[in-house]
Design a protein around this motif. Structure first.
Motif, mmCIF file in Angstrom:
data_model
loop_
_atom_site.group_PDB
_atom_site.id
_atom_site.type_symbol
_atom_site.label_atom_id
_atom_site.label_comp_id
_atom_site.label_asym_id
_atom_site.label_seq_id
_atom_site.Cartn_x
_atom_site.Cartn_y
_atom_site.Cartn_z
ATOM 1 N N ASN A 146 0.839 -1.194 0.000
ATOM 2 C CA ASN A 146 0.000 0.000 0.000
ATOM 3 C C ASN A 146 0.877 1.248 0.000
ATOM 4 O O ASN A 146 1.071 1.885 1.035
ATOM 5 N N TYR A 147 1.428 1.551 -1.157
ATOM 6 C CA TYR A 147 2.300 2.711 -1.287
ATOM 7 C C TYR A 147 1.535 3.844 -1.962
ATOM 8 O O TYR A 147 0.778 3.623 -2.906
ATOM 9 N N ASP A 148 1.742 5.051 -1.464
ATOM 10 C CA ASP A 148 1.186 6.230 -2.123
ATOM 11 C C ASP A 148 2.065 6.696 -3.270
ATOM 12 O O ASP A 148 1.581 7.282 -4.242
ATOM 13 N N LEU A 149 3.359 6.450 -3.163
ATOM 14 C CA LEU A 149 4.296 6.895 -4.187
ATOM 15 C C LEU A 149 5.570 6.077 -4.083
ATOM 16 O O LEU A 149 6.022 5.748 -2.985
ATOM 17 N N VAL A 150 6.140 5.739 -5.224
ATOM 18 C CA VAL A 150 7.418 5.035 -5.290
ATOM 19 C C VAL A 150 8.401 5.938 -6.020
ATOM 20 O O VAL A 150 8.124 6.406 -7.125
ATOM 21 N N MET A 151 9.537 6.192 -5.392
ATOM 22 C CA MET A 151 10.591 6.999 -6.004
ATOM 23 C C MET A 151 11.748 6.098 -6.393
ATOM 24 O O MET A 151 12.158 5.224 -5.627
ATOM 25 N N VAL A 152 12.281 6.317 -7.580
ATOM 26 C CA VAL A 152 13.375 5.497 -8.082
ATOM 27 C C VAL A 152 14.271 6.377 -8.939
ATOM 28 O O VAL A 152 13.808 7.329 -9.576
ATOM 29 N N GLY A 153 15.556 6.080 -8.914
ATOM 30 C CA GLY A 153 16.495 6.812 -9.750
ATOM 31 C C GLY A 153 16.454 6.317 -11.186
ATOM 32 O O GLY A 153 16.093 5.171 -11.462
ATOM 33 N N ARG A 154 16.813 7.197 -12.084
ATOM 34 C CA ARG A 154 16.834 6.841 -13.505
ATOM 35 C C ARG A 154 18.233 6.369 -13.868
ATOM 36 O O ARG A 154 19.196 7.111 -13.797
ATOM 37 N N LYS A 155 18.321 5.102 -14.263
ATOM 38 C CA LYS A 155 19.612 4.538 -14.623
ATOM 39 C C LYS A 155 19.387 3.479 -15.686
ATOM 40 O O LYS A 155 18.607 2.548 -15.498
ATOM 41 N N ASN A 156 20.041 3.634 -16.818
ATOM 42 C CA ASN A 156 19.895 2.689 -17.920
ATOM 43 C C ASN A 156 21.057 1.712 -17.901
ATOM 44 O O ASN A 156 22.199 2.093 -18.119
ATOM 45 N N PHE B 16 10.515 -3.006 -20.731
ATOM 46 C CA PHE B 16 11.538 -2.198 -21.380
ATOM 47 C C PHE B 16 10.979 -1.339 -22.503
ATOM 48 O O PHE B 16 11.686 -0.980 -23.428
ATOM 49 N N GLU B 17 9.698 -1.001 -22.450
ATOM 50 C CA GLU B 17 9.112 -0.188 -23.507
ATOM 51 C C GLU B 17 9.613 1.250 -23.447
ATOM 52 O O GLU B 17 9.825 1.880 -24.475
ATOM 53 N N ASN B 18 9.787 1.789 -22.249
ATOM 54 C CA ASN B 18 10.205 3.179 -22.079
ATOM 55 C C ASN B 18 11.442 3.281 -21.198
ATOM 56 O O ASN B 18 11.592 4.231 -20.435
ATOM 57 N N ALA B 19 12.318 2.278 -21.294
ATOM 58 C CA ALA B 19 13.512 2.267 -20.444
ATOM 59 C C ALA B 19 14.451 3.417 -20.771
ATOM 60 O O ALA B 19 15.205 3.871 -19.909
ATOM 61 N N GLU B 20 14.407 3.921 -21.994
ATOM 62 C CA GLU B 20 15.291 5.024 -22.354
ATOM 63 C C GLU B 20 14.949 6.290 -21.578
ATOM 64 O O GLU B 20 15.837 7.057 -21.198
ATOM 65 N N MET B 21 13.657 6.520 -21.331
ATOM 66 C CA MET B 21 13.236 7.711 -20.602
ATOM 67 C C MET B 21 13.169 7.479 -19.098
ATOM 68 O O MET B 21 13.544 8.354 -18.318
ATOM 69 N N LEU B 22 12.683 6.302 -18.686
ATOM 70 C CA LEU B 22 12.424 6.045 -17.272
ATOM 71 C C LEU B 22 13.513 5.235 -16.596
ATOM 72 O O LEU B 22 13.489 5.106 -15.370
ATOM 73 N N GLY B 23 14.437 4.700 -17.356
ATOM 74 C CA GLY B 23 15.436 3.841 -16.764
ATOM 75 C C GLY B 23 14.928 2.417 -16.624
ATOM 76 O O GLY B 23 13.743 2.113 -16.837
ATOM 77 N N LEU B 24 15.820 1.529 -16.241
ATOM 78 C CA LEU B 24 15.479 0.113 -16.171
ATOM 79 C C LEU B 24 14.438 -0.159 -15.093
ATOM 80 O O LEU B 24 13.366 -0.718 -15.354
ATOM 81 N N PHE B 25 14.714 0.259 -13.861
ATOM 82 C CA PHE B 25 13.791 -0.010 -12.765
ATOM 83 C C PHE B 25 12.572 0.910 -12.827
ATOM 84 O O PHE B 25 11.484 0.523 -12.412
ATOM 85 N N GLY B 26 12.742 2.120 -13.319
ATOM 86 C CA GLY B 26 11.595 3.013 -13.442
ATOM 87 C C GLY B 26 10.562 2.493 -14.410
ATOM 88 O O GLY B 26 9.350 2.567 -14.154
#
Length: 654
Positions: A565-575, A592-602
């Motif tokens: 039950n998370y309100d928000l998840v923060m993650v760093g952008r790293k490809n 991996f559809e938008n990994a270029e913009m959001l990074g791997l984990f994002g």
């Protein structure tokens, strides 16, 4: 285009529109008077004057289209070039009108006809078009009958001005000037006519020009080279004078050279004028082919030079500035002063994103000791007008131009009112200041205006909503902390007011790592230790640290097990797509559809596989990466952090 707004911007750069124009005109006219460069007696005696006027003018549509193609239309030099071309166009049309009146034997009839058509366009045609736009519901489409009537009216205006003794170009030109720019009317006209004009009529016209060019008509290479030399001297004089004018504006000579190259861009309008001269038997096939080659050569030289010399992500620096143009000013969350005013740029594409952005601003926990200045920017794609625009929205302004603005962009007004009403009627009314803006630009260059505003206002944090069609890559050009908010199906903003970023934080570490990541891992450990030292013992903060061994696939599995039950998840952008093997990449190909913009984990956390896409994800990217790239090129001694900021009224504080 909106004539009044463009002329208002052009008056600040009028020297770039006047002096290079006259330098080109005078140099070409002077060379044509010399015996060595005089044209053949077979041509009319007024041809040198016609060629001087035609080649010296800066055609606004041509420059606008080329800058749009070069992705420079929203850059600082691109904006100056557009303003200068508008001034040049005004001078050109004024000269054509005055010379026609002075040389015409029926000057009284010509003047009366011109003024009559001008009054018809301003006092009858313009109010009618605004009535059509006003009667169109917000977000709706203009009636097809109105669109057809306007398209026929443009053709009729060309025929009418030709019958009145004017050129047939002036009719459609004036109709375009009086038409309200932007949605709903102008965008509808563009959508209905762009396909047939850009993909059918324009290619056919250029094919006709290509078939009309006759290289076998060349009879004397001496005449050909002389004309080429005259045109070349005119273009060089324009560049030199632009450089001198740049010095008068306290700009670097390099920027003056680039502006001169931009103002030298030639295209279809010049070719069209040469075609008309050929049809009127003023020039022959040899002269026509030579002039077309001049246009092609100019376009082939200027565009690559502009693209090579000008880097739009570098701000214009004063010639007296002590900083080198490669110097980067870093403003991130990490180096922001505590217990001080925090400036945030919050971007919005559509009204549905307002709720999430407001929740993010509330989560920053503004207080009297830490007030927030929110620069809310409504991002709109450039359609229905020729020039991009970054304009502050004043909801209390009741001037006619502002009323038309609220009519053309009702969504912008609603978004600005939503931010102001929520913060003014809440407990944050005294600690949050909202400054709304409207940014109209192509998606691929929309980041220029946003990053420039963040630079001018010393903003350390930029928050942009994730949009698959927006590939402007703010995170790669801003020297600030950039957060990309992915909020597809969540209920962000409907939670309790005690919502905070630090509700729960996870850190996933991997034992196997490259040596290149040691510096970043040390920075991460230092940040975690600082966070624990300041928030440890606070009952509202819970900290978990989870170590994972076994490779990247284990990290994916562990993150997937942490759904809650998370309100928000923060993650760093790293490809780091290259660290995946084929089996892992195939198993997690949906992430991996938008990994270029959001990074791997994002990209993985923002997919529907994680909490069914109901949890918003804030992908954070710092300008530090831009600094590291610059350090490899210029060294550490040219990088510094600027701590200046602005108050709630937008004034500078040292």
């Amino acid at each position: 285009m909106e004539a009044l707004a463009n002329l208002k911007n052009a008056k600040r750069t009028w020297r770039f529109g006047i002096f290079p124009l006259f330098a080109n005109f005078i140099s070409i006219s002077f060379l044509f008077t010399l015996p060595l460069f005089k044209l053949s007696q077979n041509y009319p005696p007024f041809l040198p004057l016609v060629l001087s006027v035609t080649t010296s003018v800066c055609a606004f549509p041509v420059i606008s289209d080329n800058l749009l193609e070069l992705n420079l239309i929203t850059s600082e030099l691109g904006q100056i070039a557009l303003s200068a071309s508008i001034v040049s166009e005004v001078v050109h049309w004024a000269y054509i009108t005055i010379s026609t009146v002075a040389l015409s034997p029926t000057w009284m009839y010509f003047t009366t006809s011109y003024l009559a058509f001008l009054c018809f366009a301003i006092f009858l045609l313009r109010p009618a078009m605004y009535t059509i736009a006003k009667n169109t519901p917000a977000g709706g489409h203009v009636k097809r009958s109105y669109v057809v009537l306007i398209q026929i009216g443009v053709l009729a205006a060309g025929v009418l001005t030709d019958l009145l003794g004017l050129t047939f170009l002036q009719g459609p030109y004036l109709v375009g000037l009086v038409m309200p720019h932007g949605p709903p009317l102008a965008t509808t006209i563009v959508d209905k006519t762009e396909l047939i004009i850009s993909h059918f009529l324009e290619p056919l016209y250029f094919c006709y020009i290509g078939l009309s060019v006759d290289v076998f008509a060349f009879q004397s290479w001496s005449r050909i080279l002389k004309l080429q030399f005259v045109m070349f001297v005119g273009y060089v004089c324009r560049v030199l004078v632009s450089t001198l004018v740049a010095l008068s504006y306290d700009l670097r000579p390099k920027h003056g050279v680039i502006l001169g190259l931009m103002l030298n861009i030639k295209g279809f309008i010049e070719v069209f004028i040469f075609t008309q001269l050929r049809a009127l038997k003023i020039i022959d096939d040899e002269m026509f082919t030579n002039l077309v080659f001049c246009v092609v050569e100019t376009a082939a030289i200027t565009s690559p030079l502009i693209e090579t010399l000008y880097k739009p992500h570098k701000r214009l620096a004063s010639i007296n500035s002590k900083k080198d143009e490669n110097t980067i000013i870093i403003r991130t969350i990490q180096n922001t002063q505590r217990n001080a005013e925090l400036c945030v740029v919050s971007c919005v594409h559509k009204e549905s994103e307002v709720r999430g952005m407001i929740a993010i601003l509330e989560a920053l926990n503004p207080t009297h000791a830490n007030p927030i200045v929110a620069f809310v920017i409504h991002l709109i794609e450039l359609r229905g007008q020729s020039t991009p625009m970054l304009r502050r929205v004043n909801l209390q302004n009741r001037k006619p131009w502002s009323i038309n603005f609220h009519l053309n962009y009702p969504s912008t007004t609603k978004i600005a009112r939503a931010f102001e009403n929520i913060f003014h009627n809440s407990r944050h009314s005294d600690v949050v200041t909202v400054i709304p803006y409207l940014n109209i630009a192509p998606y691929k260059s929309m980041h220029h205006s946003v990053c420039n505003l963040a630079h001018d206002m010393s903003v350390p944090l930029i928050i942009v909503p994730f949009s698959p069609c927006d590939r402007s890559h703010h995170e790669n050009h801003a020297a600030s902390t950039v957060g990309i908010l992915v909020d597809r199906h969540s209920r962000l903003g409907l939670a309790s007011p005690a919502y905070s970023f630090q509700k729960e934080e996870e850190q996933c570490s991997e034992d196997e790592h490259d040596e290149d990541d040691d510096e970043e891992r040390m920075m991460d450990d230092w940040m975690v230790e600082e966070f624990m030292a300041k928030k440890f013992g606070n009952g509202q903060v819970v900290y978990h640290e989870i170590s994972v061994e076994g490779g990247t696939e284990k990290v994916f599995e562990m993150i997937k097990c942490l759904e809650g039950n998370y309100d928000l998840v923060m993650v760093g952008r790293k490809n780091k797509l290259e660290m995946l093997n084929d089996d892992v990449e195939g198993a997690f190909s949906n992430f991996f559809e938008n990994a270029e913009m959001l990074g791997l984990f994002g990209d993985m956390l923002s997919s529907t596989e994680f909490c069914n896409g109901m949890v918003p994800v804030l992908v954070v990217h710092s300008g530090e990466n831009k600094v590291k790239q610059q350090q490899r090129r210029v060294g550490n001694n040219q990088l510094y952090v600027k701590q200046s900021r602005v108050n709630s009224r937008g004034r500078w504080l040292s």
